[in-house]
Design an enzyme around this catalytic site. Structure first.
Site, PDB file in Angstrom:
ATOM      1  CB  THR A   1       1.046   1.546   4.507  1.00 22.99           C
ATOM      2  OG1 THR A   1       0.835   0.506   3.557  1.00 22.99           O
ATOM      3  CG2 THR A   1       0.483   2.839   3.958  1.00 22.99           C
ATOM      4  CG  PHE A   2       5.632   0.362   7.259  1.00 26.02           C
ATOM      5  CD1 PHE A   2       6.852   0.780   6.751  1.00 26.02           C
ATOM      6  CD2 PHE A   2       4.849   1.290   7.925  1.00 26.02           C
ATOM      7  CE1 PHE A   2       7.282   2.095   6.910  1.00 26.02           C
ATOM      8  CE2 PHE A   2       5.272   2.600   8.087  1.00 26.02           C
ATOM      9  CZ  PHE A   2       6.488   3.002   7.579  1.00 26.02           C
ATOM     10  CG  HIS A   3       0.386  -2.584   5.038  1.00 29.05           C
ATOM     11  ND1 HIS A   3      -0.687  -1.724   4.852  1.00 29.05           N
ATOM     12  CD2 HIS A   3       0.764  -2.433   6.324  1.00 29.05           C
ATOM     13  CE1 HIS A   3      -0.935  -1.082   5.980  1.00 29.05           C
ATOM     14  NE2 HIS A   3      -0.063  -1.488   6.887  1.00 29.05           N
ATOM     15  N   PRO A   4       4.012  -5.199   2.840  1.00 26.52           N
ATOM     16  CG  PRO A   4       6.234  -5.858   3.203  1.00 26.52           C
ATOM     17  CD  PRO A   4       5.133  -5.014   3.790  1.00 26.52           C
TER      18      PRO A   4
ATOM     19  CG  HIS B   1      -1.915  -1.073   1.265  1.00 31.27           C
ATOM     20  ND1 HIS B   1      -2.086  -1.910   2.350  1.00 31.27           N
ATOM     21  CD2 HIS B   1      -2.823  -1.475   0.340  1.00 31.27           C
ATOM     22  CE1 HIS B   1      -3.064  -2.768   2.098  1.00 31.27           C
ATOM     23  NE2 HIS B   1      -3.515  -2.530   0.886  1.00 31.27           N
TER      24      HIS B   1
END
Length: 547
Positions: A470-473, A297
């Protein structure tokens, strides 16, 4: 050389749950390998300590992404947890499952048993929801404590009133029947302390005596006999350390995360033949999808200056900070017990959108330009906005045959035109929210993107200039049928074409979900644990037929 039943690579969110569930069988011996240290550091357990762990190389891989075509030539920082609990030990504590449609889409792509009715029982089994809820959707007896933010803040209340003035309803539980609406955040914090996956699952498992957790164990490659994974090589103590081998009589389980799981596979000769040969690695098993399909994201953050009220920017300085520290020490409440995001909002980018495709967060604070986690001196409030289900995909690839070289991470944010349109819509909604009438007593002026930005092209330029992860890989070892392009694992999470090897973490997601990824990563591991043990899946939830 020791032999265990299971060797788990990575003691993060997924690895912690797996270690707990697999060790319930007292005859099973489980080895967990973690490249980082134990989770002893006080900043891990203090909720506000995320600001420190964000850049602490001792507990954080601290990766950097490659500049992309829509990031203005910037290399975006990509932190990942490197300690017991993994990213659940350094993240922003948010508990967000996603929408029903996310998981039904996984099932529609050919992944049997991954629809929403199938996975909901695992979400429920994991959690101990504190507060009122609909128990059709929420769990009360699990190990993971989930609470709602309880710091009543005038700016947060005004923001939510502003959202409702724009037609966005207040939602008491975005992890319940529907996600859509605005509410305070749910988080994995209990009594003012972080509830990481290590605290909830791994540490209790270690007390059983059949779980061997090895920290500072940097995995270099998998060991194969033919097409079967039989063990793991690692360096004890990290780079320059002592080489060690451990064997698995039943399975090797790769839970390194979206960046590290494909890296370990590629270093072990599993992946694209062209990539492996270019680094002088023997091709053990050709599987072109390994590392491909990365999604995340991408969020620009809109900022307004604040008047007539103190924000977190002031509270974290001088005497105010000491007062907050004393409050936390004596009551486990106050500023230091908070997560970085306080309000969540889920809404539509357009009138014809059937399910919310925008996620927005509100914080009564502002951060230095281009730097998340470092507060400004001036009072401010921030809305981050992002597209929930991006279409753009990138990749994770080894940089060399050196297991200590960080992987190449190319997310390719906004390369798809629809992603650009939805991100612009999110920034426009953020502007309307910040300028809403209920926030007027506190709203001084828009600082970013600023009043001069009006056209879609100008909004897009601003997003390119200041947007960040957003650190959502996820999605780099995708789940899918053997004949599906780029599929790496089947719907039992077994690596296609190999035996004795599964991948269990966020990398197996076939498509990005409408949420932060930690809750679903825990669910994936819990469901996988039943598969690995040969247990019947939990009974699917039966919903009433809608008229």
């Amino acid at each position: 050389m020791e032999t265990f039943d299971y060797v788990i690579i990575g003691a993060g969110s997924a690895g912690s749950v797996l270690a707990n569930r697999l060790s319930e069988d007292s005859t099973a011996r489980v080895c967990v390998l973690e490249a980082g240290p134990s989770d002893w550091h006080p900043y891990i357990h203090l909720p506000a300590g995320f600001i420190k762990t964000f850049h602490m190389k001792s507990v954080n891989w601290g990766y950097s992404q490659e500049p992309g075509p829509w990031t203005g030539g910037r290399s975006i920082y990509a932190p990942r947890g490197k300690t017991l609990g993994g990213s659940s030990s350094i993240n922003g504590h948010i508990y967000n499952r996603g929408q029903r449609q996310d998981f039904d889409t996984w099932a529609q792509l050919g992944n049997r048993g991954w629809g929403y009715p199938d996975i909901l029982p695992y979400f429920k089994r994991l959690e101990r929801r504190v507060g009122e809820c609909d128990e059709t959707y929420r769990g009360r007896d699990g190990s993971l404590t989930v609470t709602t933010m309880d710091w009543q803040d005038p700016l947060c209340e005004a923001f939510m009133e502003g959202a409702m003035s724009l037609g966005i309803p207040r939602n008491p539980d975005y992890n319940g029947a529907i996600q859509e609406g605005v509410s305070y955040c749910q988080r994995t914090i209990e009594k003012g302390l972080r509830m990481s996956a290590a605290k909830a699952f791994l540490h209790p498992a270690r007390k059983r005596g059949n779980v061997d957790v090895r920290t500072h164990a940097h995995v270099t490659n998998l060991i194969f006999e033919g097409k079967r994974a039989v063990g793991v090589r690692y360096l004890k103590g990290g780079k320059g350390g002592v080489p060690v081998e451990v064997r698995a009589s039943k399975e090797v389980i790769l839970s390194g995360g979206t960046y590290n799981s494909p890296q370990v596979l590629q270093l072990s000769g599993v992946g694209s033949p062209e990539l492996l040969q270019s680094h002088g690695i023997e091709v053990r098993h050709a599987l072109p999808g390994v590392g491909e399909g990365l999604q995340d994201h991408y969020a620009p953050r809109s900022v307004a200056r604040v008047k007539n009220i103190r924000t977190i920017n002031e509270l974290r300085r001088g005497v105010s900070l000491w007062v907050e520290a004393l409050k936390w020490a004596t009551t486990r409440r106050g500023l230091l017990s908070l997560s970085p995001t306080m309000v969540y909002c889920f809404w539509h980018s357009g009138e014809t959108t059937e399910s919310s495709d925008l996620q927005l967060t509100f914080t009564p604070a502002s951060y230095k330009e281009g730097v998340q986690g470092q507060l400004e001196d001036e009072p401010g409030m921030t809305v981050a906005s992002w597209q929930q289900r991006p279409e753009s995909r990138g990749y994770v690839r080894i940089r060399s045959a050196d297991p200590f070289a960080p992987p190449i991470i190319q997310t390719n944010y906004l390369v798809e035109e629809i992603d650009r349109r939805v991100v612009v819509a999110g920034m426009k909604l953020a502007r309307r929210l910040l300028a809403s009438k209920p926030l007027a007593p506190y709203y001084a002026y828009e600082d970013f993107p600023g009043p001069k930005v009006q056209s879609d092209d100008e909004f897009l330029a601003a997003a390119t200039e200041r947007g960040t992860t957003t650190f959502h890989p996820g999605c780099t070892c995708r789940m899918g049928p053997a004949d599906a392009k780029w599929a790496v694992v089947d719907d039992q999470l077994r690596v296609h074409g190999l035996q004795g090897l599964r991948v269990v973490d966020a990398s197996i997601m076939p498509r990005m979900i409408s949420a932060n990824l930690n809750a679903s990563t825990l669910m994936i591991a819990d469901k996988a644990s039943d598969m690995i043990r040969g247990k019947a899946a939990l009974e699917a939830v039966r919903f009433p037929v809608q008229a």
